[in-house]
Scaffold this motif. Structure first.
Motif, mmCIF file in Angstrom:
data_model
loop_
_atom_site.group_PDB
_atom_site.id
_atom_site.type_symbol
_atom_site.label_atom_id
_atom_site.label_comp_id
_atom_site.label_asym_id
_atom_site.label_seq_id
_atom_site.Cartn_x
_atom_site.Cartn_y
_atom_site.Cartn_z
ATOM 1 N N GLU A 51 0.835 -1.194 0.000
ATOM 2 C CA GLU A 51 0.000 0.000 0.000
ATOM 3 C C GLU A 51 0.870 1.245 0.000
ATOM 4 O O GLU A 51 1.899 1.301 0.665
ATOM 5 N N SER A 63 -3.584 8.266 -4.316
ATOM 6 C CA SER A 63 -4.712 7.374 -4.602
ATOM 7 C C SER A 63 -4.490 6.601 -5.892
ATOM 8 O O SER A 63 -3.844 7.078 -6.821
ATOM 9 N N LYS A 69 -6.949 4.255 -8.547
ATOM 10 C CA LYS A 69 -8.267 3.747 -8.916
ATOM 11 C C LYS A 69 -8.113 2.739 -10.043
ATOM 12 O O LYS A 69 -7.395 2.978 -11.016
ATOM 13 N N LEU A 105 -11.582 2.579 -5.725
ATOM 14 C CA LEU A 105 -10.427 3.145 -5.052
ATOM 15 C C LEU A 105 -9.737 2.008 -4.309
ATOM 16 O O LEU A 105 -10.263 1.461 -3.339
ATOM 17 N N SER A 151 -7.272 1.563 -2.259
ATOM 18 C CA SER A 151 -6.931 1.644 -0.839
ATOM 19 C C SER A 151 -8.126 1.389 0.073
ATOM 20 O O SER A 151 -7.947 1.073 1.254
ATOM 21 N N ARG A 152 -9.328 1.517 -0.452
ATOM 22 C CA ARG A 152 -10.523 1.354 0.386
ATOM 23 C C ARG A 152 -11.097 -0.063 0.356
ATOM 24 O O ARG A 152 -12.105 -0.343 0.992
#
Length: 241
Positions: free
Chosen positions: A57, A62, A64, A69, A71-72
């Motif tokens: 990570e 960010s 996408k 996204l 990271s989410r």
């Protein structure tokens, strides 16, 4: 018009001591592109690829993939992202005591609940694509390095990903085998699959002209495309997080 498939914005990886593996990386990739990621050892190529499939990570910024996204995504849902991605690593990891068929089938089973007849159909389909028809029952350790790489590619595409990420896929191959593997990636790309490939093979990069992202000490210094390129010689952006 091809739609945007990957969007990387202000991505950095920072370690203790204010050391950056990557710093302020920005680029986007459209559906169906073939993108070389080049740079010297330690430039950050592998780190960047690992961000795309969430093996690592980023510290800032960010990423996408499509509308997601990265990271989410929680760890329990990572398989949903990886259904969209096929990954070919520099060093292939196989179940050495299993057959070619079994090594490919496990990739289907990891992300879906496919029935045995569907697994067989999909496995045979990708073996045909990579030129390994009739090799289902061979053990991995009975294959040449080039054949093993073909199995690794078959495994990467068996879930019909929209993106294939390859990290130095020809690094351990002789010139002839490397050329055959590159032809295979171009074939897969011609079917509409987006390819992101880290490579040291400057001959191939210069011979078969595709988009080039060049990293140097963790910074993106060149984004070259057909018809011209954008160069970032100093990368003097202000880093605001």
């Amino acid at each position: 018009m091809k739609h945007q498939l990957i969007d990387v914005r202000k991505v950095s990886k920072k370690y203790k001591g204010n050391v950056y593996a990557l710093k302020n990386i920005n680029f986007s990739v459209k559906q169906g592109e073939f993108v070389y990621v080049i740079g010297a050892s330690g430039a950050g190529k592998s780190t960047l690829l690992k961000f795309l499939y969430r093996e690592e990570e980023q510290t800032f910024g960010s990423i996408k993939i499509g509308n997601t996204l990265v990271s989410r995504i929680n760890h329990k849902q990572l398989y949903l992202l990886r259904r969209k991605l096929g990954v070919v690593m520099q060093k292939d990891l196989f179940l050495s005591d299993r057959t070619v068929f079994e090594n490919i089938a496990v990739s289907i089973e990891a992300v879906s609940a496919a029935k045995s007849n569907e697994i067989a159909l999909r496995t045979n389909d990708v073996l045909e694509v990579v030129g390994m028809v009739g090799m289902n029952d061979r053990k991995i350790n009975e294959l040449s390095i080039g054949q093993q790489k073909r199995v690794a590619i078959a495994r990467a595409i068996v879930n019909y990903p929209t993106i294939v990420i390859a990290d130095e896929p020809t690094a351990n191959l002789d010139a002839k085998a490397a050329l055959e593997i590159m032809k295979l990636f171009f074939k897969i790309n011609s079917m509409g699959t987006t390819i992101i490939m880290a490579t040291h093979d400057s001959t191939m990069v210069n011979t078969v002209r595709e988009r080039v992202l060049e990293l140097n000490h963790g910074e993106l210094i060149r984004d070259e495309q057909e018809g011209g390129y954008t160069r970032y010689p100093d990368n003097k952006d202000v880093y605001i997080w």
